[in-house]
Write a protein that holds these residues in place. Structure first.
Motif, short mmCIF file in Angstrom:
data_model
loop_
_atom_site.label_atom_id
_atom_site.label_comp_id
_atom_site.label_asym_id
_atom_site.label_seq_id
_atom_site.Cartn_x
_atom_site.Cartn_y
_atom_site.Cartn_z
N PRO A 105 6.56 8.60 6.75
CA PRO A 105 5.48 7.98 7.53
C PRO A 105 5.17 6.59 6.98
CG PRO A 105 4.92 10.21 6.83
CD PRO A 105 6.16 9.83 6.13
N VAL A 106 4.87 5.67 7.86
CA VAL A 106 4.49 4.33 7.43
C VAL A 106 3.13 4.38 6.75
CG1 VAL A 106 3.89 2.03 8.23
CG2 VAL A 106 5.88 3.21 9.18
N ALA A 107 2.28 5.27 7.25
CA ALA A 107 0.93 5.35 6.69
C ALA A 107 0.52 6.82 6.65
CB ALA A 107 -0.03 4.57 7.56
N PRO A 108 -0.40 7.19 5.82
CA PRO A 108 -0.97 6.33 4.78
C PRO A 108 -0.06 6.27 3.56
CG PRO A 108 -2.00 8.48 4.74
CD PRO A 108 -1.01 8.51 5.86
N GLN A 109 -0.13 5.22 2.82
CA GLN A 109 0.67 5.09 1.61
C GLN A 109 -0.25 4.68 0.48
OE1 GLN A 109 4.13 2.54 2.14
NE2 GLN A 109 4.12 2.98 4.33
N ALA A 110 0.03 5.25 -0.67
CA ALA A 110 -0.80 4.91 -1.83
C ALA A 110 -0.68 3.43 -2.13
CB ALA A 110 -0.34 5.73 -3.03
N GLY A 111 -1.80 2.80 -2.40
CA GLY A 111 -1.78 1.39 -2.77
C GLY A 111 -1.60 0.44 -1.61
N LYS A 112 -1.66 0.97 -0.37
CA LYS A 112 -1.48 0.11 0.81
C LYS A 112 -2.78 0.03 1.61
CE LYS A 112 3.06 -0.53 0.41
NZ LYS A 112 3.70 -1.84 0.31
N GLU A 113 -2.89 -0.99 2.42
CA GLU A 113 -4.04 -1.11 3.32
C GLU A 113 -3.56 -1.73 4.63
OE1 GLU A 113 -6.96 -3.84 1.91
OE2 GLU A 113 -5.50 -5.39 1.40
N LYS A 114 -4.30 -1.46 5.68
CA LYS A 114 -4.00 -2.06 6.97
C LYS A 114 -4.46 -3.51 6.97
CE LYS A 114 -4.03 1.71 10.31
NZ LYS A 114 -4.75 2.31 11.45
N CYS A 115 -3.62 -4.37 7.52
CA CYS A 115 -3.98 -5.78 7.61
C CYS A 115 -3.79 -6.26 9.04
CB CYS A 115 -3.10 -6.58 6.65
SG CYS A 115 -3.65 -8.28 6.43
N TYR A 116 -4.84 -6.78 9.62
CA TYR A 116 -4.80 -7.26 11.01
C TYR A 116 -4.74 -8.77 11.01
CZ TYR A 116 -6.72 -2.61 11.86
OH TYR A 116 -6.94 -1.28 11.89
N GLY A 117 -4.15 -9.32 12.04
CA GLY A 117 -4.04 -10.78 12.08
C GLY A 117 -4.91 -11.39 13.14
N VAL A 118 -6.16 -11.04 13.13
CA VAL A 118 -6.99 -11.42 14.26
C VAL A 118 -8.15 -12.33 13.90
CG1 VAL A 118 -6.44 -9.36 15.53
CG2 VAL A 118 -8.41 -9.37 14.00
N ALA A 119 -8.19 -12.83 12.70
CA ALA A 119 -9.36 -13.61 12.33
C ALA A 119 -9.18 -15.09 12.66
CB ALA A 119 -9.64 -13.46 10.84
N LEU A 120 -10.23 -15.72 13.06
CA LEU A 120 -10.21 -17.14 13.39
C LEU A 120 -11.07 -17.86 12.35
CD1 LEU A 120 -9.62 -19.53 15.27
CD2 LEU A 120 -11.64 -18.87 16.58
N ALA A 121 -10.43 -18.71 11.56
CA ALA A 121 -11.14 -19.48 10.55
C ALA A 121 -12.03 -18.57 9.70
CB ALA A 121 -11.97 -20.56 11.21
#
Ligand SMILES: [Fe+2]
Length: 371
Positions: free
Chosen positions: A23-39
């Protein structure tokens, strides 16, 4: 190896590869990262010209995510031009045209670099707690946006939603955070009996109440808007109080749901029942259409072209492409999904057909010829 054996071997290979990958998730030491932030703010409008310069750990708009080392999310920068597929980096993508996902295409789907490509799956095929099938879906979801297309809630049935089915759908929604969730204006369950088809319902005032109740229950459980798809029709039914576009408009008004317009279903139904497909789509509420389906159909073996079958086993027909152009000229840039469920060709064939849909999206209006 015959065709069936080749497909079976492909499925087995894809599932085995996914299972071995884990499974891609969950994995120890990992976190989800989204690319949606503006400035640095989590409010990227995700529109043309938007510059998504930051990153986010929170998903505010259903964009793609990937797992990164814990603590690394804030240091990953998305492409300045946004919405481009960065093969090994964070994906920030505007979904354009997508393909109904088939496990035999898993490896090509994950590796495909096409801009704007997304995938849709039938939710019921993945409503399990784990195993290789879920591992495959999560691996795909880590690279591309997904939508969940339900076929078993029986929204248009007289009975309330099966709570167990709804809970399993909710678990899947929470797991893959889909771009869109959709279901059908149809029923398929009576008591404990589930029928393997999407059956038509009368568009009566009474049916409207039941349907609105079931959509309310679903949206409250999922805590999000769902889209309702127009059905294919093969024969006229009695006891309608509403025509279909007016019925769908009223459903939207009562429940706040959105619409998934399947233009192949519109074409097939208009042919079979004898009405204008263009008038049908022009009567739909454009601002509430959030997804469009295209698919292939076939003439009935006995009745020929007088009775078209929504078979999903052939390329999209030319009149359906023209109807897509007409609809896009009304609704603007709405994600388009290519469905193919029978006689499934190689991934490259589906991608070529999907690319044509992407071209229609990029050139809305030019394709809006009379149909
Ligand atoms: Fe559809």
């Amino acid at each position: 190896m015959n065709n069936t054996a080749a497909i079976a071997a492909g499925v087995l290979a894809a599932l085995t590869a996914a299972a071995q990958a884990g499974p891609v998730a969950p994995q120890a030491g990992k976190e989800k990262c989204y690319g949606v932030a503006l400035a640095g703010k989590n409010d990227c409008a995700a529109g043309p010209g938007t510059s998504c310069a930051g990153t986010s750990k929170a998903n505010y708009q259903g964009d793609a995510w990937k797992y990164v080392d814990a603590g690394a999310c804030v240091s990953i920068k998305t492409p300045k031009d946004g919405f481009a597929h960065a093969a090994k980096g964070l994906i920030v993508m505007r979904p354009t045209a997508g393909i109904g996902f088939k496990p035999i295409h898993f490896e090509e789907a994950v590796a495909c670099p096409a801009a704007g490509l997304w995938f849709e799956v039938h939710a019921e095929n993945y409503m399990v707690a784990g195993g290789p099938r879920i591992a495959m879906l999560e691996a795909l979801r880590a690279e591309r946006p997904l939508s969940l297309h339900g076929v078993g809630l029986s929204l248009a049935g007289a009975e309330k939603i099966n709570p167990e089915h709804l809970a399993r759908l909710r678990d899947l929604v929470e797991r893959v955070e889909p771009l869109l969730v959709s279901e059908h204006l149809a029923w398929s369950r009576v008591g404990e009996t589930c029928l393997p088809d999407l059956l038509p319902a009368p568009r009566s005032n009474e049916a409207l109440q039941c349907l609105a109740r079931n959509i309310d229950q679903t949206q409250e459980a999922l805590r999000r808007r769902i889209l309702i798809e127009n059905p294919s029709h093969y024969m006229p039914l009695p006891d309608h109080d509403w025509d279909e576009p007016a019925f769908l408009r009223e459903l939207v008004r009562r429940t706040g749901c959105g619409l998934l317009v399947d233009v192949n279903n519109v074409w097939v139904s208009a042919n079979n029942l004898g009405y204008s497909p263009r008038r049908y789509i022009d009567a739909l509420p454009a601002r509430d259409i959030e997804e469009i389906h295209i698919a292939g159909h076939r003439p009935d073996a006995v009745h020929g072209g007088a009775l078209l079958i929504d078979s999903h086993d052939a390329p999209v027909a030319e009149p359906v492409w023209r109807l897509l152009g007409a609809l896009l000229s009304r609704v603007g840039e709405v994600p388009v999904l290519l469905e193919r469920d029978g006689d499934v060709p190689p991934f490259s064939n589906l991608l070529a057909e999907r690319d044509r849909a992407a071209a229609y999206l990029a050139d809305r209006g030019e394709f809006a010829h009379a149909c």
